[in-house]
Enzyme design. Structure first.
Site, PDB file in Angstrom:
ATOM      1  N   LYS A   1     -42.016  59.919  93.421  1.00  0.00           N
ATOM      2  CA  LYS A   1     -42.081  59.443  94.797  1.00  0.00           C
ATOM      3  C   LYS A   1     -41.248  60.277  95.742  1.00  0.00           C
ATOM      4  O   LYS A   1     -40.287  60.699  95.338  1.00  0.00           O
ATOM      5  CB  LYS A   1     -41.670  58.062  94.590  1.00  0.00           C
ATOM      6  CG  LYS A   1     -41.635  57.174  96.084  1.00  0.00           C
ATOM      7  CD  LYS A   1     -40.953  56.031  95.651  1.00  0.00           C
ATOM      8  CE  LYS A   1     -40.838  55.126  97.052  1.00  0.00           C
ATOM      9  NZ  LYS A   1     -40.428  53.706  96.915  1.00  0.00           N
TER      10      LYS A   1
ATOM     11  N   SER B   1     -43.430  50.026  98.356  1.00  0.00           N
ATOM     12  CA  SER B   1     -43.674  51.183  99.406  1.00  0.00           C
ATOM     13  C   SER B   1     -43.939  52.249  98.279  1.00  0.00           C
ATOM     14  O   SER B   1     -44.620  53.232  98.535  1.00  0.00           O
ATOM     15  CB  SER B   1     -42.270  51.460  99.446  1.00  0.00           C
ATOM     16  OG  SER B   1     -41.227  51.616  98.807  1.00  0.00           O
TER      17      SER B   1
ATOM     18  N   SER C   1     -40.617  47.467  95.382  1.00  0.00           N
ATOM     19  CA  SER C   1     -41.372  48.413  95.942  1.00  0.00           C
ATOM     20  C   SER C   1     -42.027  49.083  94.724  1.00  0.00           C
ATOM     21  O   SER C   1     -42.670  50.169  94.761  1.00  0.00           O
ATOM     22  CB  SER C   1     -40.659  49.663  96.470  1.00  0.00           C
ATOM     23  OG  SER C   1     -40.633  49.225  98.117  1.00  0.00           O
TER      24      SER C   1
END
Lengths: 470, 99
Positions: free
Chosen positions: A74, A149, A173
């Site tokens: 990420k 997210s 997330s």
């Protein structure tokens, strides 16, 4: 191929890390333009890393438990010399001078980071639609969101671009995009995994964890990244727990609580799969009881005061002085304001303002102070529940993957995507989302297993039971 | 009924060093009002005597021996900054300062 099988093949010299990387890069090249999963693919770095793994094998050294396994990161995890943006214009072009502990541990275990994945800006969102670099599309249905997210990391694994990925989970997330993309996602106990090098959103809630296509792969990845780190003073003092060894522990004799507040308001297809999961755990020897934990209903409100409050403080550092972009102005204050105004997107501005308001004189007690007391209540409520049961069961998300634009006009509707995942973060505890059946349009549904702090081995064993039964 | 006025949002934006257009001010006032409206369920609770939790664990100061360890490379750090001069971060003029 699973990460475990791939690493075993690389260690035996049957497959080279270079070939495994080439396979990953082909999958990325085939669909990244369409899906917008990776913001940056570090081809040179990955090729060098893969060669180092192959050299180790050739010279008889063991590269480690993740030998040659491509991993997606990420893009809120710092990687020295490799662009890191948190999907924000304000960090566009920044190359961090240091690497996150989790990335160092993956590399030390033989893994090959392939690149940085898209996310909601600063991890604030539930659909990856707030990214400054465009949304990621769900590989299972490109007309729908992958969740967020950590939507890019979930999509990377679901699309076969990497067998493993890392995400971060502040209010869901990791678990929510795992559910929407049909893969496994783990939110570890707060402090189990070092946050050093994670771009901070809400420091008392943030935790890094793995995405994988199987429970066993997720367990192995978590074992590698977990354990005390002197560079994160909030990391737990003990070394990484044994997880893979307990995968087949099963659930015989375990008490499982199906929590009404963790399915309340979910779509009928989601509720049906949670019920089916309860039956599967019962069939495997667990004793399932139905519980109500009314305090969980307060989680969303408490979270949307606490997380923005912490974010407003954490994001004060983006002032155009030390890193990232600067919007020129002839005076310092004007430069700070112009940089932040042009650098942050709307969702980030909303959260900063909400947090600033909740912390401001005259409102502190009524909002932030009250939310912190609710957090105490939530922790106590979980503690009472775990006196009765070993594991809690519920939905991960209220629906299957939704369509683009469905919730962007109404922030509160988007926030409700996290209603079942938020309580775990507030309590600092552990939870796993595991795919279990499908719903509307044949899209995957995730069920969530929750446990007290340090219960990862127990949760992963239960998730394994569901994986086999699904 | 909105819990938040335009003036309050403008004030908060200023505190957070954000500049909002009139249109943004209208949108954000409405959206933030909705979130605070939802949070009203907390305000009706009687939580007298409940201690606040700011962090999932009781935090204690963590200390280590004061020995020199590996640090970030200053040149690399400054290289990633928008502007640097003489080994320091450089910023524009600070208001009111005599030059």
């Amino acid at each position: 191929m699973s990460a475990i099988d791939l690493a075993a093949s690389v260690r035996r010299g049957e497959v080279t890390a270079t070939d495994a990387l080439a396979t990953a890069l082909r999958a990325i090249d085939a669909r990244n333009d369409e899906l917008n999963v990776f913001l940056h693919v570090d081809r040179d770095g990955a090729e060098a890393r893969a060669r180092a793994v192959d050299d180790a094998v050739a010279s008889g050294r063991d590269p480690g438990p993740l030998a040659g396994v491509p991993v997606a990161l990420k893009d809120n995890l710092c990687t020295r010399g490799v662009p890191t943006t948190a999907s924000s214009r304000i960090l566009e072009g920044w190359r961090p001078p240091y690497t996150a502990t989790v990335v160092e541990r993956l590399v030390a275990a033989g893994a090959v980071p392939v690149g940085k994945t898209n996310l909601d800006e600063f991890a604030m969102g539930s659909s990856t639609e707030t990214s400054a670099f465009g949304p990621t599309r769900n590989p299972l249905d490109p007309e729908r969101v992958p969740g967020g997210s950590s939507g890019g990391s979930a999509a990377a694994v679901a699309a076969g671009m990497a067998p493993l990925a890392l995400g971060s989970d502040t209010g869901g997330s990791i678990r929510q995009p795992a559910a929407l993309c049909g893969i496994v996602g783990v939110k570890p106990t707060y402090g189990l995994v070092s946050r050093y090098g994670l771009i901070a959103f809400a420091s008392s809630l943030d935790q890094i964890g793995p995405f994988a296509t199987s429970v066993a792969d997720a367990a192995l990845c978590l074992e590698v990244i977990a354990g005390h780190d002197p560079r994160d003073t909030t990391s737990l003092p003990e070394p990484a727990p044994a997880l893979v060894d307990h995968l087949d522990d099963g659930v015989a004799g375990r008490r499982v609580g199906l929590v009404s507040e963790l399915v309340e308001g979910a779509d009928a297809d989601v509720v049906a799969q949670v019920e089916r999961a309860a039956a599967a755990l019962e069939a495997a020897g667990a004793q399932v009881v139905r519980l109500s934990i009314p305090e969980l209903r307060l989680g969303l409100s408490a979270y949307y005061l606490i997380a923005p409050a912490e974010a407003s403080s954490n994001l004060a550092r983006y002032d155009g002085v030390r890193y990232g972009r600067r919007v020129a102005a002839d005076e310092l204050g004007a430069m700070n304001e112009a940089t932040r105004t042009l650098g942050f997107g709307d969702e980030v501005k909303r959260r900063i303002m909400l947090g600033t308001y909740a912390l401001s004189a005259g409102y502190y007690d009524a909002y932030y102070g009250q939310a912190l007391k609710v957090r105490t209540r939530m922790i106590e409520a979980f503690r009472r529940a775990y006196e009765q049961v070993d594991v809690l069961l519920g939905a991960t998300a209220p629906s299957v993957a939704f369509r683009f634009g469905e919730k962007t006009a109404n922030p509160l509707a988007m926030y409700l995507s996290d209603v079942f995942t938020i309580p775990t973060n507030l309590a600092g505890e552990a939870a796993v989302s595991v795919p279990f059946g499908t719903g509307e349009a044949g899209l995957p549904i995730g069920v969530q297993l929750l446990g007290p702090g340090r219960s990862e081995a127990r949760l992963l064993a239960a998730a394994r039971v569901l994986e086999v039964a699904s | 009924m909105s819990r938040l006025s335009r003036d309050e949002v403008a004030h908060v934006a200023h505190l957070a060093r954000l500049r909002l257009s009139d249109e943004e001010l209208t949108t954000f006032t409405e959206q933030l009002g909705q979130v605070l409206e939802h949070a009203a369920d907390l305000q009706s609770l009687d939580l007298t005597g409940v201690p606040p939790t700011a962090h999932p664990f009781e935090l204690r100061n963590v200390v280590r021996p004061d020995v020199v360890g590996e640090s970030l490379d200053p040149a690399e750090v400054l290289d990633a900054a928008p502007d640097a001069e003489d080994g320091r971060f450089a910023v524009p003029r600070i208001l009111g300062e005599d030059l």
